[in-house]
Write an enzyme that holds these catalytic residues in place. Structure first.
Site, mmCIF file in Angstrom:
data_model
loop_
_atom_site.group_PDB
_atom_site.id
_atom_site.type_symbol
_atom_site.label_atom_id
_atom_site.label_comp_id
_atom_site.label_asym_id
_atom_site.label_seq_id
_atom_site.Cartn_x
_atom_site.Cartn_y
_atom_site.Cartn_z
ATOM 1 N N ASN A 1 48.472 40.563 42.069
ATOM 2 C CA ASN A 1 48.046 40.222 40.703
ATOM 3 C C ASN A 1 48.514 41.345 39.782
ATOM 4 O O ASN A 1 47.933 42.427 39.773
ATOM 5 C CB ASN A 1 46.516 40.092 40.673
ATOM 6 C CG ASN A 1 45.991 39.883 39.254
ATOM 7 O OD1 ASN A 1 46.760 39.595 38.333
ATOM 8 N ND2 ASN A 1 44.692 40.037 39.067
ATOM 9 N N LYS B 1 48.419 41.495 36.598
ATOM 10 C CA LYS B 1 47.640 41.636 35.354
ATOM 11 C C LYS B 1 48.606 41.788 34.159
ATOM 12 O O LYS B 1 49.654 41.172 34.155
ATOM 13 C CB LYS B 1 46.661 42.802 35.476
ATOM 14 C CG LYS B 1 45.870 42.768 36.780
ATOM 15 C CD LYS B 1 44.727 43.723 36.804
ATOM 16 C CE LYS B 1 44.108 43.728 38.182
ATOM 17 N NZ LYS B 1 42.835 44.392 38.245
ATOM 18 N N HIS C 1 39.000 34.968 37.584
ATOM 19 C CA HIS C 1 39.097 36.403 37.885
ATOM 20 C C HIS C 1 38.024 37.137 37.079
ATOM 21 O O HIS C 1 37.758 36.782 35.925
ATOM 22 C CB HIS C 1 40.494 36.916 37.525
ATOM 23 C CG HIS C 1 40.731 38.312 38.026
ATOM 24 N ND1 HIS C 1 40.216 39.417 37.387
ATOM 25 C CD2 HIS C 1 41.389 38.777 39.119
ATOM 26 C CE1 HIS C 1 40.558 40.511 38.069
ATOM 27 N NE2 HIS C 1 41.275 40.139 39.123
ATOM 28 N N GLU D 1 37.991 39.793 35.485
ATOM 29 C CA GLU D 1 38.409 40.321 34.176
ATOM 30 C C GLU D 1 38.398 39.219 33.124
ATOM 31 O O GLU D 1 38.157 39.471 31.949
ATOM 32 C CB GLU D 1 39.783 41.002 34.309
ATOM 33 C CG GLU D 1 39.630 42.361 35.000
ATOM 34 C CD GLU D 1 40.869 42.870 35.700
ATOM 35 O OE1 GLU D 1 41.962 42.330 35.493
ATOM 36 O OE2 GLU D 1 40.730 43.834 36.486
ATOM 37 N N GLU E 1 36.062 39.065 45.318
ATOM 38 C CA GLU E 1 36.471 40.270 44.612
ATOM 39 C C GLU E 1 35.232 40.953 44.022
ATOM 40 O O GLU E 1 34.822 40.643 42.896
ATOM 41 C CB GLU E 1 37.437 39.915 43.481
ATOM 42 C CG GLU E 1 38.750 39.329 43.972
ATOM 43 C CD GLU E 1 39.890 39.765 43.073
ATOM 44 O OE1 GLU E 1 40.817 40.408 43.576
ATOM 45 O OE2 GLU E 1 39.840 39.500 41.862
ATOM 46 N N GLY F 1 39.997 47.879 40.779
ATOM 47 C CA GLY F 1 40.609 48.928 39.961
ATOM 48 C C GLY F 1 39.861 50.245 39.976
ATOM 49 O O GLY F 1 40.146 51.137 39.182
ATOM 50 N N SER G 1 40.788 47.139 45.166
ATOM 51 C CA SER G 1 41.349 48.422 45.614
ATOM 52 C C SER G 1 41.915 48.365 47.030
ATOM 53 O O SER G 1 41.832 49.340 47.780
ATOM 54 C CB SER G 1 40.308 49.546 45.482
ATOM 55 O OG SER G 1 39.931 49.692 44.130
HETATM 56 C C1 PEP Z 1 42.452 42.357 41.163
HETATM 57 O O1 PEP Z 1 42.427 42.579 39.967
HETATM 58 O O2 PEP Z 1 42.517 41.173 41.571
HETATM 59 C C2 PEP Z 1 42.407 43.491 42.072
HETATM 60 C C3 PEP Z 1 42.052 43.290 43.300
HETATM 61 O O3 PEP Z 1 42.740 44.711 41.539
HETATM 62 P P1 PEP Z 1 42.836 46.124 42.333
HETATM 63 O O4 PEP Z 1 43.559 45.863 43.631
HETATM 64 O O5 PEP Z 1 43.595 47.014 41.431
HETATM 65 O O6 PEP Z 1 41.437 46.567 42.579
#
Ligand code: PEP
Length: 263
Positions: free
Chosen positions: A11, A13, A99, A101, A178, A184, A224
């Protein structure tokens, strides 16, 4: 026996420019057929402006391109939005729905997420639905109730969601766990935490759609994930793939994860 594919999904973003995206895709093109190597199924979720060019660039590969979001209506006066039909015609085959976000930055409710899932399904885009608890919810020991609520709101409003394989044996949707506190932040869920949540989610799916459906549904972990922890996460019985943000922006680390997660 578990016949679910291993999926590694990047992803991106709101990151990368067109030239960066194109150079990245060139490196993925060199991967070759996944079946021959036992490599994972690979998906990229770039920013909307690059879906079309990346889809063209990756057309003769097994790398799939998806959208990070979509509007629930098929067309109309929605300045700045993109519909499932438009994404599909640009070459997308998957779409992230819900998601965290989007849920937090844009106040997306479970109802809106369900409407987006339905719009994706109606246009032939496969939804990857994201669910997860915040840190406050985890600390209040509300993780399972939050996940149950998010899943039941979605299944209740999306009659088209089925985890049975499609007629051609392909996937019809996927679910991504998630935890918001892990996205992040560098605070990756431990493999045990991920497995516990995934096991719970699979039970929820089984209770609503049936055991066969739950067995067929790929459950991805996101938060992460990186080269140093991907193998221990993917080794969990109910972790079928990874949705990767930060570590998917660097082709070296993403390719490393693809290699490490292959069988
Ligand atoms: C995401 O935004 O779907 C995600 C998993 O981000 P990160 O791996 O940076 O935590």
């Amino acid at each position: 026996m578990n016949s679910r594919p291993t999926i590694l999904a990047g992803n991106w973003k709101m990151n990368l420019r067109r030239a960066d995206a194109s150079a990245f895709a060139d490196q993925l093109r060199a991967l070759g057929p996944k079946a021959a190597q036992g490599a994972p199924m690979v998906m990229l979720f770039p920013s909307a402006p690059f879906i079309s060019s990346l889809s063209d660039q990756l057309r003769h590969t097994e790398v799939l391109v998806g959208a990070q979001d979509l509007h629930p209506e098929s067309s109309g006066a929605h300045t700045g939005d993109v519909s499932a039909e438009q994404l599909k015609s640009a070459g997308a085959t998957w779409a992230l729905c819900g998601h965290s976000e989007r849920r937090h930055d844009h106040n997306e409710s479970c109802e809106l997420v369900a409407a987006k899932v339905n719009a994706a399904l109606a246009s032939g885009l496969l939804p990857m639905v994201c669910v997860g608890e915040t840190l406050e919810q985890r600390e209040a020991e509300a993780t399972e109730s939050v996940l149950a609520e998010q899943v039941s709101a979605m299944l209740g409003a999306c009659a088209g969601l089925s985890a049975e394989p499609a007629a051609d044996g392909g996937l019809t949707w996927a679910l991504a766990y998630e935890p918001v506190w892990a996205i992040g932040t560098g605070l990756t869920a431990t493999p045990e935490i991920a497995q516990q949540a995934h096991g719970f989610l699979r039970q929820q799916i089984a209770a609503t759609l049936g055991e066969g459906a739950a067995r067929a549904l790929p459950l991805l972990y996101g938060g992460s994930a990186k080269p140093s922890n991907c193998e221990s996460l993917i080794a969990q019985a109910d972790v079928d793939g990874l949705l990767i943000g930060g570590a998917s922006l660097d082709s070296v680390s993403f390719l490393d994860m693809i290699r490490r997660c292959g069988s």
